[in-house]
Structure formats: structure tokens, C-alpha cells
Design a protein around this motif. Structure first.
Motif, mmCIF file in Angstrom:
data_model
loop_
_atom_site.group_PDB
_atom_site.id
_atom_site.type_symbol
_atom_site.label_atom_id
_atom_site.label_comp_id
_atom_site.label_asym_id
_atom_site.label_seq_id
_atom_site.Cartn_x
_atom_site.Cartn_y
_atom_site.Cartn_z
ATOM 1 N N SER A 62 7.345 10.115 1.596
ATOM 2 C CA SER A 62 8.577 9.982 2.360
ATOM 3 C C SER A 62 9.553 9.114 1.591
ATOM 4 O O SER A 62 9.183 8.378 0.677
ATOM 5 N N LYS A 63 10.824 9.177 1.967
ATOM 6 C CA LYS A 63 11.828 8.367 1.304
ATOM 7 C C LYS A 63 11.866 6.956 1.860
ATOM 8 O O LYS A 63 12.520 6.090 1.317
ATOM 9 N N ALA A 64 11.193 6.744 2.984
ATOM 10 C CA ALA A 64 11.180 5.417 3.592
ATOM 11 C C ALA A 64 9.862 4.722 3.308
ATOM 12 O O ALA A 64 8.848 5.351 3.075
ATOM 13 N N THR A 65 9.884 3.406 3.360
ATOM 14 C CA THR A 65 8.651 2.666 3.254
ATOM 15 C C THR A 65 7.958 2.648 4.588
ATOM 16 O O THR A 65 8.451 3.165 5.572
ATOM 17 N N ALA A 66 6.788 2.048 4.637
ATOM 18 C CA ALA A 66 5.917 2.190 5.798
ATOM 19 C C ALA A 66 6.526 1.683 7.090
ATOM 20 O O ALA A 66 6.211 2.193 8.157
ATOM 21 N N ASN A 67 7.406 0.681 7.050
ATOM 22 C CA ASN A 67 7.948 0.191 8.309
ATOM 23 C C ASN A 67 9.366 0.649 8.564
ATOM 24 O O ASN A 67 10.081 0.093 9.406
ATOM 25 N N GLY A 68 9.802 1.691 7.828
ATOM 26 C CA GLY A 68 11.087 2.299 8.104
ATOM 27 C C GLY A 68 12.246 1.611 7.414
ATOM 28 O O GLY A 68 13.403 1.984 7.635
ATOM 29 N N VAL B 252 0.843 -1.198 0.000
ATOM 30 C CA VAL B 252 0.000 0.000 0.000
ATOM 31 C C VAL B 252 0.880 1.250 0.000
ATOM 32 O O VAL B 252 0.621 2.211 -0.745
ATOM 33 N N ALA B 253 1.927 1.232 0.835
ATOM 34 C CA ALA B 253 2.846 2.377 0.882
ATOM 35 C C ALA B 253 3.504 2.593 -0.480
ATOM 36 O O ALA B 253 3.627 3.733 -0.953
ATOM 37 N N TRP B 254 3.927 1.507 -1.120
ATOM 38 C CA TRP B 254 4.567 1.628 -2.418
ATOM 39 C C TRP B 254 3.622 2.239 -3.449
ATOM 40 O O TRP B 254 4.008 3.101 -4.238
ATOM 41 N N ALA B 255 2.377 1.786 -3.446
ATOM 42 C CA ALA B 255 1.398 2.313 -4.400
ATOM 43 C C ALA B 255 1.186 3.814 -4.173
ATOM 44 O O ALA B 255 1.082 4.595 -5.129
ATOM 45 N N TRP B 256 1.101 4.231 -2.896
ATOM 46 C CA TRP B 256 0.932 5.660 -2.595
ATOM 47 C C TRP B 256 2.123 6.461 -3.111
ATOM 48 O O TRP B 256 1.956 7.499 -3.762
ATOM 49 N N HIS B 257 3.337 5.989 -2.824
ATOM 50 C CA HIS B 257 4.520 6.723 -3.259
ATOM 51 C C HIS B 257 4.592 6.802 -4.787
ATOM 52 O O HIS B 257 5.031 7.809 -5.342
ATOM 53 N N ARG B 258 4.139 5.754 -5.452
ATOM 54 C CA ARG B 258 4.142 5.768 -6.923
ATOM 55 C C ARG B 258 3.204 6.857 -7.439
ATOM 56 O O ARG B 258 3.520 7.587 -8.388
ATOM 57 N N ILE B 259 2.037 6.980 -6.823
ATOM 58 C CA ILE B 259 1.070 8.004 -7.219
ATOM 59 C C ILE B 259 1.643 9.403 -6.990
ATOM 60 O O ILE B 259 1.542 10.289 -7.849
ATOM 61 N N VAL B 260 2.278 9.617 -5.833
ATOM 62 C CA VAL B 260 2.803 10.935 -5.501
ATOM 63 C C VAL B 260 3.979 11.313 -6.395
ATOM 64 O O VAL B 260 4.070 12.444 -6.885
ATOM 65 N N ARG B 261 4.889 10.370 -6.618
ATOM 66 C CA ARG B 261 6.063 10.678 -7.446
ATOM 67 C C ARG B 261 5.667 11.018 -8.880
ATOM 68 O O ARG B 261 6.350 11.794 -9.551
ATOM 69 N N SER B 262 4.563 10.440 -9.348
ATOM 70 C CA SER B 262 4.096 10.731 -10.704
ATOM 71 C C SER B 262 3.239 11.990 -10.751
ATOM 72 O O SER B 262 2.759 12.368 -11.817
ATOM 73 N N ARG B 263 3.019 12.610 -9.576
ATOM 74 C CA ARG B 263 2.158 13.788 -9.455
ATOM 75 C C ARG B 263 0.745 13.509 -9.963
ATOM 76 O O ARG B 263 0.128 14.342 -10.613
ATOM 77 N N GLY B 264 0.280 12.313 -9.667
ATOM 78 C CA GLY B 264 -1.085 11.956 -10.012
ATOM 79 C C GLY B 264 -1.286 11.553 -11.450
ATOM 80 O O GLY B 264 -2.427 11.516 -11.925
#
Length: 306
Positions: free
Chosen positions: A284-290, A166-178
């Protein structure tokens, strides 16, 4: 502390000198003598407002409902332009939490907020009153930031993490600016579409498709504030055309792109959140569990961050 002036808005704004101990958490301090019907513009973060001054901010919400004092609001809060903030002699620390870390920090999922706003007292009980007292006793803004950061870092350390997928999917969305195609996210993490959509919604507080729209809107809104024309911004930010941008802006704010371009809530960001164009308040630069960051496009292993 610096002074922000935008039309009739005059606010004192402070920023931390040091980054937070927790990736995905940013703060700013505000002192406002007269906060007059400020439109709350949705953004892709969970908002934690810790007030401690002589006057408490008031949020006027849809249906005549009001919230006073310290609050928590889910991602996309203020959609439709129905929420306004006002107050006199307001002093507060505003915290923006990536939805990825919000559950651990708050002790509740952003999904429980459902894009709305709740009193911090309802969520944290007496701890909310203690935080207000402690912030009021600290004489400097840097001291208040340190106090807030230490408190939230302690909560994060013992809080529940979201799934790394889930964290990875969120970061992918943010890095692509939607501008990510949401249909491909499930395949990239090795999950079924139903499973990812369900976990994403329950852990982050909004479904992937709305997350994409919200992140894209936020980027477009700040481009409008920076002086881009509606046609230019639509082309740069992945909208089909100017009319598409206009509809999305109206949906999120209840106002036209020209009106949103002049909103103090957005214009203050360059002063209050100077890191938003680098490591933003909602990623963030880290994944959900640090653990170490996953390379975009790689397939995560179930139950691990790497």
C-alpha cells in the motif's frame, strides 16, 4: 462482469469500479459453474474468501483435510501444490489483504494462520454467517463490493496496527520484487536483526527471508504466465540461474515452471486484479497506521509512521 476462459476453465469475473477505502485491500468477484481441481498457487497476501452462492467451494488440503465455505488463508498458502479448490455453482468475493493490514482487518495476526487456512466462522463466529446472508441479498456485484469494503474498513479502523518499522520492511521487500538483501533491513530501520525478525514474523505471519522468496516467486510466476522463458525469467527476477528458479517453483507449487505458466489461478490475475502491476494487493502507499508514506532508505522513528 467478464468471462475468463483458459483451457477448460470458464469463470465469470467482476471487478470493483472504485478502489477500496483501505490501502492494501483489493477485491474481485467470481461466479463459477464448475470449479474442477484448481491448484492454489501461493502469493504474498492474506486471502479472505466470502462465499454466498448456492454451492460452497471446497478446499482439499494435505492429509485429506477439507475446508468448505468462507475461509481465511495466510500468505504463502498452498505451498507445495498440496491444496486444490473445487465446487459447483460457486459465487464469492475474494479479498486480498496486504499482511500489513491483515491483523487489523481480521482481528488476528496472520501468524496465527501459519500459512494455512481456517474457516471464517471459526475466526469471526456468527458474523461470518451474517456476511454470507447480506451478500446473498445484494443483487449486484458493485453492491457486494461496497458492502464488503464498508465492513472491512470498519474492522480496520478499530483494529491493531503493525509496527511502522515492520510495515516499512515489508514495503521495501515488495517494491524490490523480492530482490532486497534481508540482512540490511534491520540496520535500515535502526533495530537489531533479532528484534526485526521476531516482530516481522509475529505480526505478518512469515519471516523476512521467506517473504523475500515468496514475493520474488510471485513476480517470476506471473512473468512465466506472460510468456517469458524460464531462462529469461530467472535472469530478470534475481535467481542465480534457471535451476534456481526451477527449485523455487517446485518448492512453492509442486510443479515445473512450464506447468505453472499454464495455471488458471495465475492467468486470471490480469482480469481479476488489473491493479497488480501498480498498487498491488499486498502493498500500500500508506504506512501501517495510515500516516504519510516513508521514503525508502530513511530511518523510521520508533513508535511513529513518519
Amino acid at each position: 462482469m467478464r468471462t475468463f476462459m483458459h483451457g477448460a476453465a470458464v469463470w465469470d469475473v467482476a471487478c470493483p469500479r472504485q478502489p477500496s477505502q483501505v490501502a492494501g485491500l483489493t477485491m474481485a468477484g467470481f461466479r463459477v459453474r464448475d470449479l474442477d481441481a484448481l491448484r492454489m498457487v501461493p502469493h504474498p497476501a492474506v486471502t479472505l474468501l466470502l462465499e454466498f452462492g448456492p454451492g460452497a467451494p471446497v478446499l482439499d488440503c494435505a492429509g485429506g483435510r477439507q475446508q468448505r465455505g468462507s475461509i481465511v488463508a495466510g500468505p504463502g498458502f498452498g505451498s507445495g501444490g498440496a491444496v486444490r479448490a473445487r465446487g459447483e455453482n460457486v459465487e464469492c468475493v475474494q479479498v486480498r489483504l496486504s499482511p500489513v493490514i491483515a491483523r487489523a482487518v481480521l482481528g488476528a495476526s496472520p501468524a496465527d494462520l501459519d500459512g494455512a487456512v481456517v474457516s471464517l466462522g471459526d475466526l469471526w463466529g456468527r458474523e461470518a454467517s451474517r456476511i454470507r446472508e447480506q451478500l446473498g441479498e445484494v443483487p449486484s456485484w458493485q453492491g457486494r463490493f461496497a458492502l464488503t469494503d464498508a465492513l472491512l474498513a470498519r474492522r480496520y479502523e478499530v483494529g491493531a496496527r503493525v509496527d511502522p518499522e515492520v510495515a516499512w520492511a515489508w514495503h521495501r521487500i515488495v517494491r524490490s520484487r523480492g530482490m532486497t538483501r534481508v540482512d540490511g533491513l534491520a540496520a535500515e530501520v535502526g533495530w537489531s536483526r533479532k528484534r526485526l525478525w521476531s516482530r516481522f514474523r509475529s505480526q505478518l505471519g512469515l519471516p523476512p527471508k521467506r517473504a523475500v522468496r515468496l514475493v520474488r516467486f510471485d513476480h517470476a510466476a506471473h512473468r512465466l504466465v506472460a510468456g517469458g522463458s524460464a531462462a529469461e525469467v530467472a535472469a530478470e527476477t534475481g535467481y542465480a540461474d534457471q535451476s534456481h528458479l526451477h527449485r523455487d517453483v517446485m518448492t512453492f507449487t509442486g510443479a515445473t515452471p512450464a506447468t505453472v505458466a499454464d495455471e488458471p489461478f495465475l492467468a486470471v490475475d490480469d482480469l481479476a486484479w488489473p491493479s497488480r502491476h501498480g498498487t498491488t494487493a499486498w502493498t500500500s502507499k500508506a504506512t501501517a497506521n495510515g500516516s504519510r508514506r516513508r521514503v525508502p532508505g530513511s530511518r523510521p522513528r520508533t513508535g511513529r509512521a513518519g
